[in-house]
Design a protein around this motif. Structure first.
Motif, PDB file in Angstrom:
ATOM      1  N   LYS A   1      32.967  27.987  54.754  1.00 24.87           N
ATOM      2  CA  LYS A   1      32.686  28.979  55.799  1.00 24.87           C
ATOM      3  C   LYS A   1      33.122  30.362  55.354  1.00 24.87           C
ATOM      4  CE  LYS A   1      34.602  29.782  60.256  1.00 24.87           C
ATOM      5  NZ  LYS A   1      35.664  29.360  61.366  1.00 24.87           N
ATOM      6  N   HIS A   2      32.051  31.140  55.229  1.00 20.21           N
ATOM      7  CA  HIS A   2      31.981  32.528  54.742  1.00 20.21           C
ATOM      8  C   HIS A   2      32.745  33.514  55.969  1.00 20.21           C
ATOM      9  CE1 HIS A   2      28.758  31.748  51.501  1.00 20.21           C
ATOM     10  NE2 HIS A   2      28.878  30.502  52.274  1.00 20.21           N
ATOM     11  N   GLU A   3      33.801  34.227  55.341  1.00 20.21           N
ATOM     12  CA  GLU A   3      34.416  35.097  56.429  1.00 20.21           C
ATOM     13  C   GLU A   3      34.922  36.319  55.523  1.00 20.21           C
ATOM     14  OE1 GLU A   3      37.744  32.623  57.916  1.00 20.21           O
ATOM     15  OE2 GLU A   3      36.340  31.733  59.240  1.00 20.21           O
ATOM     16  N   CYS A   4      35.426  37.256  56.356  1.00 26.35           N
ATOM     17  CA  CYS A   4      36.217  38.388  55.732  1.00 26.35           C
ATOM     18  C   CYS A   4      37.522  38.706  56.377  1.00 26.35           C
ATOM     19  CB  CYS A   4      35.283  39.748  56.374  1.00 26.35           C
ATOM     20  SG  CYS A   4      33.719  39.753  55.265  1.00 26.35           S
TER      21      CYS A   4
ATOM     22  N   TYR B   1      36.208  39.622  51.201  1.00 27.53           N
ATOM     23  CA  TYR B   1      35.236  38.472  51.446  1.00 27.53           C
ATOM     24  C   TYR B   1      35.534  37.160  50.927  1.00 27.53           C
ATOM     25  CZ  TYR B   1      30.675  36.015  52.080  1.00 27.53           C
ATOM     26  OH  TYR B   1      29.643  35.250  52.538  1.00 27.53           O
TER      27      TYR B   1
END
Length: 211
Positions: A119-122, A131
Motif C-alpha cells: 500500500k502506497h502512502e505518505c 513516502y
C-alpha cells in the motif's frame, strides 16, 4: 645470498676460488655456478683470477604475459570508447539543445507505483512528507527498510514480495527525505544532517503506531 648478488641488471663477475677455500656454502655455490657456465661454452680450465660474467637478467614470461594482456585490454578499450565518444560529440553538435537538456518527469515510472508490492502512502513527520510502501498486517511487528545512496524504497521490492515476511511482520519501505516522492528540503539549510534524518525515522515509527 650468493645468487641474489648474481641477479642484477648489469651482471656479476667473480673469480674461481681454490678448493681449499671452499669451506662454506657460498664458496661451494660459487664452484657450482662456475661448473654451469663452463658447460655453456666458457674456458674449460680457467686459471686463477679468471672471471665469469653472468648476462643481464631478462623479463620472466609471466611478466611479459601481463604486459601483453594489459596492452591488449587498453587497445580494446580505446577501440570501443573512441567511436562512442565521437558519436556523442556528433550528436551534441548536431542537436545541442537535446544533448544538454533533460526531460522532467511529471509522473514516476509505472513500476514505482506497483500496487502488488504493498500500500502506497505518505506520512507528515518533522515538517516534511515521507513516502512509504507498507505490506503485511498492521498488528504485526514492524520491519522497517531504509535505503542507501542513491536509492529509494524500490530497492526493497524483493523483500516486500516475500510471503513469509508478510505473514510475520508489517514491512515498511520508506523514501528518506530528498529521495523518490518524499519532500526535498533545501540542502543549504542543513536539512540533511544525520541527526535530522534519524529524527525523521523515529517520528515515522511513531506515526505508524509503534514505539
Amino acid at each position: 645470498c650468493f645468487f641474489k648478488r648474481l641477479w642484477n641488471s648489469e651482471g656479476f663477475s667473480f673469480s674461481r676460488p681454490r678448493p681449499e677455500q671452499c669451506e662454506n656454502r657460498i664458496d661451494r655455490s660459487s664452484l657450482l655456478s662456475i661448473a654451469f657456465w663452463k658447460k655453456q661454452g666458457h674456458p674449460r680450465n680457467p686459471g686463477r683470477g679468471s672471471t665469469y660474467r653472468m648476462p643481464a637478467r631478462s623479463l620472466p614470461l609471466r611478466v611479459l604475459k601481463r604486459i601483453f594482456v594489459t596492452t591488449s585490454l587498453l587497445v580494446l578499450g580505446l577501440l570501443v570508447s573512441v567511436p562512442a565518444l565521437f558519436l556523442a560529440l556528433f550528436k551534441a553538435v548536431r542537436k545541442p539543445r537535446k544533448a544538454f537538456t533533460w526531460k522532467k518527469r511529471t509522473l514516476p515510472p509505472t513500476v514505482y507505483l506497483d500496487p502488488s508490492l504493498g500500500k502506497h502512502e505518505c506520512a507528515t513527520v518533522n515538517g516534511i512528507q515521507l513516502y512509504y510502501v507498507a505490506a503485511g498486517s498492521p498488528d504485526k511487528p514492524l520491519m522497517l527498510f531504509l535505503h542507501g545512496f542513491p536509492e529509494c524504497w524500490y530497492s526493497w521490492r524483493y523483500q516486500l514480495k516475500y510471503e513469509q515476511f508478510r505473514e510475520k511482520y508489517r514491512m515498511v519501505a520508506v523514501d528518506l527525505r530528498g529521495y523518490g516522492r518524499s519532500s526535498k528540503p533545501s540542502y543549504f539549510a542543513g536539512a540533511y544532517h544525520p541527526h535530522i534524518v534519524a529524527k525523521d525515522v523515529h517520528l515515522l515509527i511513531q506515526a505508524l503506531g509503534y514505539d
